[in-house]
Design an enzyme around this catalytic site. Structure first.
Site, PDB file in Angstrom:
ATOM      1  N   GLU A  36       0.811  -1.222   0.000  1.00  0.00           N
ATOM      2  CA  GLU A  36       0.000   0.000   0.000  1.00  0.00           C
ATOM      3  C   GLU A  36       0.844   1.271   0.000  1.00  0.00           C
ATOM      4  OE1 GLU A  36      -2.627  -3.280   1.271  1.00  0.00           O
ATOM      5  OE2 GLU A  36      -0.608  -2.638   1.894  1.00  0.00           O
ATOM      6  N   GLN A  63      -7.883  -1.840  -0.775  1.00  0.00           N
ATOM      7  CA  GLN A  63      -8.809  -2.979  -0.820  1.00  0.00           C
ATOM      8  C   GLN A  63      -9.796  -2.968   0.353  1.00  0.00           C
ATOM      9  OE1 GLN A  63      -7.455  -7.302  -0.620  1.00  0.00           O
ATOM     10  NE2 GLN A  63      -7.841  -7.019  -2.816  1.00  0.00           N
ATOM     11  N   ASP A 114      -9.125  -0.467   6.286  1.00  0.00           N
ATOM     12  CA  ASP A 114      -8.217  -0.864   7.371  1.00  0.00           C
ATOM     13  C   ASP A 114      -6.768  -0.894   6.898  1.00  0.00           C
ATOM     14  OD1 ASP A 114     -10.461  -2.638   9.267  1.00  0.00           O
ATOM     15  OD2 ASP A 114     -10.837  -2.342   7.138  1.00  0.00           O
ATOM     16  N   HIS A 160     -11.117  -5.807   8.808  1.00  0.00           N
ATOM     17  CA  HIS A 160     -11.826  -5.549   7.546  1.00  0.00           C
ATOM     18  C   HIS A 160     -13.116  -4.781   7.778  1.00  0.00           C
ATOM     19  CE1 HIS A 160      -9.207  -8.985   6.609  1.00  0.00           C
ATOM     20  NE2 HIS A 160      -9.286  -8.623   5.343  1.00  0.00           N
TER      21      HIS A 160
END
Length: 658
Positions: free
Chosen positions: A397, A419, A422, A464
Site C-alpha cells: 500500500e 482494498q 483498514d 476488515h
C-alpha cells in the site's frame, strides 16, 4: 583514482570539475553561516559531490530527479538560482517553501526536482509513479531517485523496487552508501556485502560505482540512462562513498575511527579530480583560481540578495488559504434519465465515466484488473481501458500511494483502491505526510483519490470492518468524503476525481448492495462541503453520515418520530458546519451519530464547535453516539453490541424527552 579509462571530452571534464567546485564552495560558506547563526541547520555533502553532479550531468534536464539531504550538487547542476536556495535555507519568502519547511525538503517543477520528506522512503515510490507516467505516454525518459544506505532498511525501499521491477519502470535507484546512518555503521544495518546485491531478489540489474570518481559516475550513468530510455527497466546503483561530516553538523563525527576518516579524506572527489586535470594539462592553477573567484563572486552576490530580503511577516489567512490547491468546481447537472441502482453500481458507473472523461486517469489496486476488485467495482474495466490504465498492484500500500503521487507530479490523475480501509494503516505515512502536506510545503498538488471500502455489519472482524475516517479528518491537506446513498456516491466521486487535492473516498461495504436509489445515467458532479437535509422537523437535529444516515432514518420510522432534522454530512473535510448551526438554532437539540468509536471522532469536534457557536440556542445537552471503545469484533452478536444503532434509539428518546 583511475580517471584515464573513461573517455570524456576535455570540455565536459572542465564542466564537471566546475560543477563539483560550486556546491563545495557553497557548503564551505554555509558552514560558516551556521556557526554565525545565520542558518539553522546543515546536512553536509562534502566528499560526495561526484555522485550528485555526475548523475545530474548524465541525465537530460527534463528528466526528474528526486534527491536527498546531501545532494546539493543536483540543485546547482540544474542551475537553480542560488539566491533562491539561500533564501530557502534562511526561511525567506522567495525560498521554495516560503519558510514552511527547511533545507532540501522541497521540489520545483521548473527544474524537474522533487524534494524529499524526513521519512525518506516514500520518494522511492513517487519515482515509480513519475516513471510510470512517462511509460504510459511512450516517452523515452528516465527518473533518478536517491536514498542513503540507512533507508534501504525501510519497507518503502523494498516495495518501490518490487513495483518498479514488476512494471519494468525506467527508474535509477541511486544508493549513496556513505558508511553511516547518523551514527550507526553499515555492519549494524544489513548483512549483505554490497547493497547492490539487493537487486537480485527483485530480478533487477544492479551495479557498484565508485561514488568519488566523477568520470566513472558520469560515464556509467549516462550509458545506462541511454539504454534505459530505449529498453525501459529499473536499475539499482550502489555508489560507494563516505560521509566526511556529521549526519547534520550538530551530531559531529566522534563515533568514526580517525583512520577511516583519513582513508576517505585521501579519496576526496574534488581534490583528486583537480590533481588529475592539472597533470593532464586540462586546467592550470590560474584557471582554477579564476573558477574559484567567479564562483565566490556569484555566491557572495546571491547571498546578499537573500540577506537583503525582508523577513517573513506571518499572515494567517494566507497560511490557511494555501493548504489546498484552489479547485474551481463546476457543477455538471444530472440528466433526467435515471435508473435504480445499488451503491456499488453507482461507484462503478462514476468511476467508469471518469475514466472515459479523463484519458490521463489511472486506476491502481490489488486485484482491480482481471478480477474486477474484491467488490467487483472495476469488473470489465480492462476490456474498455486496458491493463495499462487499470493496474493490478503487488500488496504494498505505501508504495502504491506514493506511486499515485508520482503520477500526479507527472501530469496524470490516479485512483487507488485501498482494498479495505483498514489497510490504509500500511500506507499511512505517504498519505498524511506526502500527499497531505506537499501543496502547503512547496505548491505541488496531489491529484489522487484513495477509495476506502469500510464499515461493519458484515461480520468481517477487526481488520476488515473499521470506519477510520478520523485518522484523516485530523490531517490538514486531505479531503474526506463519505456518502450514504448511490446518487451522492456517483456525483461526489466524479468531483473527487476532478479535484486536484488528495481525497479519501469512504464507501460503506454494508451499503454496497443494500442501498438502492434512482441515479442519473450520465456523468454529473456534486459539490464538496454541502450537507444534505434528508428530513425536516423542529424538535431535534440528528447529524450523521454513511451507514449512520440509514440507521437514523430506520430508528425514526420505528419509533414514529416525525419532527427531526436529519442532516447527512456527505463530506467530512470540508465540513458543512454552517448547516449544523442552522439546524441547531431551529431545533435547540443535537445528537450526533457516527459508526466510528466515540472518542476522538468527528462527533467530538462537531459537538465542540456547536458549544462554541450555538450554546445559547441549546435546550439540552449535546449527545454523541458511536461504537464501543474496542476493536470491532467478528461474532455477529458482539458486533451488534459494538455498533451504535441500538444505543442511538435509547439516547435519542432521552434527549427528546429532556
Amino acid at each position: 583514482m583511475d580517471y584515464k579509462q573513461f573517455k570524456v571530452d576535455k570540455d565536459i571534464q572542465i564542466k564537471l570539475f566546475k560543477s563539483m567546485l560550486l556546491p563545495r564552495m557553497i557548503e564551505e560558506k554555509m558552514l560558516i553561516l551556521l556557526r554565525q547563526g545565520k542558518i539553522s541547520k546543515w546536512f553536509s555533502g562534502i566528499g560526495q559531490e561526484a555522485i550528485s553532479v555526475g548523475v545530474a550531468s548524465a541525465l537530460n534536464d527534463d528528466e526528474y530527479i528526486l534527491p536527498m539531504h546531501r545532494n546539493l550538487g543536483i540543485f546547482t547542476t540544474r542551475n537553480i538560482p542560488l539566491h533562491r536556495l539561500f533564501a530557502q535555507w534562511q526561511g525567506k519568502a522567495s525560498g521554495f517553501t516560503q519558510g514552511r519547511d527547511r533545507s532540501f525538503h522541497f521540489g520545483t517543477q521548473a527544474y524537474r526536482i522533487i524534494g524529499m520528506i524526513s521519512h525518506l522512503g516514500p520518494q522511492l515510490g513517487v519515482a515509480d509513479g513519475i516513471a510510470l507516467a512517462h511509460k504510459l505516454r511512450n516517452e523515452k525518459m528516465v527518473t533518478a531517485v536517491f536514498t542513503g544506505e540507512g533507508a534501504t532498511s525501510e519497507g518503502d525501499f523494498h516495495e518501490a523496487l518490487n513495483v518498479a521491477s514488476v512494471w519494468d519502470l525506467p527508474v535509477l535507484f541511486c544508493i549513496e552508501n556513505n558508511g553511516y546512518g547518523l551514527s550507526t555503521p553499515t555492519n549494524e544495518q544489513f548483512k549483505c556485502e554490497h547493497l547492490a546485491d539487493k537487486g537480485i531478489g527483485y530480478g533487477m540489474e544492479s551495479h557498484i560505482i565508485d561514488g568519488n570518481n566523477i568520470l566513472e559516475v558520469y560515464t556509467r550513468v549516462r550509458t545506462l540512462a541511454q539504454d534505459m530510455r530505449n529498453r525501459p527497466r529499473p536499475v539499482l546503483l550502489e555508489f560507494k562513498t563516505f560521509r566526511m561530516r556529521g549526519h547534520e553538523e550538530a551530531s559531529g563525527t566522534k563515533y568514526v575511527p580517525q583512520e577511516l576518516m583519513d582513508t576517505w579524506a585521501a579519496k576526496d572527489p574534488l581534490d583528486n579530480f583537480k590533481q588529475f586535470l592539472l597533470k593532464q594539462d586540462i586546467v592550470n592553477k590560474e584557471s582554477i583560481e579564476e573558477f574559484q573567484k567567479d564562483i565566490q563572486d556569484k555566491i557572495d552576490s546571491h547571498l546578499q540578495m537573500a540577506f537583503n530580503e525582508d523577513a517573513i511577516v506571518p499572515n494567517e489567512s494566507k497560511e490557511l488559504s494555501e493548504v489546498y490547491k484552489t479547485f474551481d468546481f463546476k457543477l455538471i447537472e444530472p440528466s433526467i434519465h435515471t435508473k435504480s441502482i445499488r451503491l456499488v453500481d453507482a461507484i462503478s458507473q462514476g468511476l467508469k465515466q471518469s475514466m472515459q472523461r479523463y484519458d490521463n486517469l489511472v486506476i491502481m489496486g490489488q486485484d482491480v484488473a482481471d478480477y474486477g476488485g474484491v467488490f467487483k467495482i472495476t469488473e470489465g474495466f480492462i476490456n474498455d481501458f486496458g491493463k495499462e490504465r487499470v493496474r493490478n498492484t503487488p500488496i504494498c500500500e505505501s508504495a502504491i500511494v506514493s506511486a499515485a503521487m508520482g503520477l500526479s507530479i507527472n501530469g496524470m490523475k490516479a485512483v487507488m483502491e485501498m482494498q479495505f480501509a483498514d489497510f490504509a494503516s500500511t500506507g499511512f505515512n505517504p498519505i498524511v505526510n506526502y500527499l497531505a502536506k506537499s501543496y502547503y510545503r512547496w505548491g505541488e498538488h496531489a491529484d489522487v483519490v484513495i477509495r476506502m471500502p469500510c464499515g461493519g455489519g458484515v461480520a468481517a472482524g477487526p481488520f476488515h470492518s473499521q470506519t477510520n475516517e478520523a485518522w484523516f479528518t485530523k490531517t490538514p491537506g486531505l479531503k474526506v468524503v463519505y456518502p450514504a446513498f448511490p446518487y451522492d456516491a456517483k456525483g461526489l466521486l466524479a468531483t473527487a476525481i476532478e479535484d486536484p487535492n488528495p481525497v479519501l473516498f469512504f464507501e460503506h461495504k454494508g451499503l454496497y448492495r443494500s442501498s438502492y436509489q434512482e441515479v442519473p445515467v450520465d456523468y454529473y458532479t456534486l459539490p464538496f462541503g454541502k450537507a444534505s437535509l434528508i428530513r425536516e422537523g423542529a424538535s431535534i437535529t440528528i447529524v450523521t453520515y454513511g451507514a449512520g444516515v440509514h440507521w437514523a432514518l430506520e430508528t425514526l420510522d420505528t419509533l414514529g418520530i416525525d419532527s427531526a432534522d436529519v442532516l447527512d454530512l456527505r463530506t467530512l473535510q470540508p465540513l458543512d458546519i454552517d448547516a449544523v448551526y442552522s439546524s441547531v438554532r431551529k431545533t435547540g437539540k443535537l445528537i450526533i451519530l457516527q459508526e466510528d468509536s466515540l472518542f476522538g471522532g468527528i462527533a467530538s469536534d462537531i459537538s465542540a464547535l456547536v458549544m462554541e457557536h450555538c450554546f445559547e440556542y441549546l435546550d439540552g445537552p449535546i449527545k454523541r453516539v458511536g461504537s464501543l471503545e474496542t476493536p470491532i469484533p467478528f461474532n455477529s452478536a458482539l458486533e451488534a453490541q459494538y455498533l451504535p444503532k441500538d444505543r442511538f434509539a435509547v439516547i435519542l428518546q432521552e434527549l427528546i424527552a429532556y
